[in-house]
Design an enzyme around this catalytic site. Structure first.
Site, PDB file in Angstrom:
ATOM      1  N   ASN A  63       0.865  -1.399  -0.465  1.00  0.00           N
ATOM      2  CA  ASN A  63       0.027   0.014  -0.026  1.00  0.00           C
ATOM      3  C   ASN A  63       0.919   1.594  -0.275  1.00  0.00           C
ATOM      4  OD1 ASN A  63       0.812  -1.229   2.923  1.00  0.00           O
ATOM      5  ND2 ASN A  63      -0.553   0.258   3.841  1.00  0.00           N
ATOM      6  N   GLU A  65       0.196   4.740   0.514  1.00  0.00           N
ATOM      7  CA  GLU A  65      -0.279   6.357   0.978  1.00  0.00           C
ATOM      8  C   GLU A  65       0.141   8.287   0.625  1.00  0.00           C
ATOM      9  OE1 GLU A  65      -0.827   5.629   5.156  1.00  0.00           O
ATOM     10  OE2 GLU A  65      -2.164   3.642   4.669  1.00  0.00           O
ATOM     11  N   CYS A  74      -3.767   1.348  -2.641  1.00  0.00           N
ATOM     12  CA  CYS A  74      -4.091  -0.164  -1.659  1.00  0.00           C
ATOM     13  C   CYS A  74      -2.793  -1.418  -2.257  1.00  0.00           C
ATOM     14  CB  CYS A  74      -5.362  -1.302  -1.475  1.00  0.00           C
ATOM     15  SG  CYS A  74      -6.490  -0.336  -1.037  1.00  0.00           S
ATOM     16  N   GLU A  76      -3.255  -4.767  -2.417  1.00  0.00           N
ATOM     17  CA  GLU A  76      -3.467  -5.551  -3.701  1.00  0.00           C
ATOM     18  C   GLU A  76      -3.300  -4.952  -5.204  1.00  0.00           C
ATOM     19  OE1 GLU A  76      -4.505  -5.233  -1.328  1.00  0.00           O
ATOM     20  OE2 GLU A  76      -6.124  -6.818  -0.438  1.00  0.00           O
ATOM     21  N   CYS A 113     -10.358  -5.002   0.379  1.00  0.00           N
ATOM     22  CA  CYS A 113     -11.455  -4.064   0.528  1.00  0.00           C
ATOM     23  C   CYS A 113     -12.024  -4.011  -0.897  1.00  0.00           C
ATOM     24  CB  CYS A 113     -10.589  -2.987   0.106  1.00  0.00           C
ATOM     25  SG  CYS A 113     -10.112  -1.621  -0.955  1.00  0.00           S
TER      26      CYS A 113
END
Ligand code: THU
Length: 161
Positions: A63, A65, A74, A76, A113
């Protein structure tokens, strides 16, 4: 007449990653390694993902940010974007996802998510091949799903467009 329907989801729980096939143990180890490249100064929640391609290659993501919070990516999606960019024709066999946190140890499998579920679905659809989803925390129980369809039973399908 109305009908009450149910989805049935099946998945496998392994008490510990040491009980998984060797290749998936390696994939989890790589996902854990990827957490070290996470940039998470805001949440301190470091997520790692490792994508296994049909040719055996493993591509990592973590991830990333941003001070403008919604821009954060994210793990993934970072891993899947890297895989699509570096090996666009190679089908995806599996993705391992894990997380670690400076605040509380992550003792439950890290589940993707909703946005990432949709992105994993698109990758399955694109390559016409199920992607195994391997979820783990910092230690202990590991969940294995045979397809993203088990985590996103009603999905937005490109075939609708
Ligand atoms: N995060 C992921 O990387 N993957 C998920 O599936 C859930 C959340 C990240 C986003 C954010 O950087 C941090 O975890 C805390 O929400």
């Amino acid at each position: 007449m109305k009908e009450n329907l149910k989805f049935e989801i099946s998945y496998t729980a392994y008490p510990d990653s040491s009980e998984l096939p060797e290749l998936y143990q390696q994939l989890i180890a790589k996902a854990k390694q990827a957490t070290n490249d996470s940039y998470a100064p805001y949440s301190n929640f470091k997520v790692g993902a490792a994508v296994l391609l049909n040719n055996g290659e493993i591509i990592l993501g973590s991830n990333q940010e941003n001070a403008s919070y919604p821009l954060g990516l994210c793990a993934e999606r970072t891993a899947l974007s890297a895989a699509a960019s570096l090996a666009s024709n190679e089908k995806i066999k599996a993705i391992a996802i894990t997380a670690k946190s400076a605040k509380n140890p992550v003792l439950q499998p890290a589940a993707p998510c909703g946005i990432c579920r949709q992105v994993i679905f698109e990758a399955e659809n694109k390559h016409h091949q199920n992607i195994e989803i391997i979820l783990t925390g910092e230690q202990g129980i590991v969940y294995v799903f045979k397809s993203i369809k088990d985590l996103l039973p009603l999905h937005f399908d490109a075939n609708f467009l």
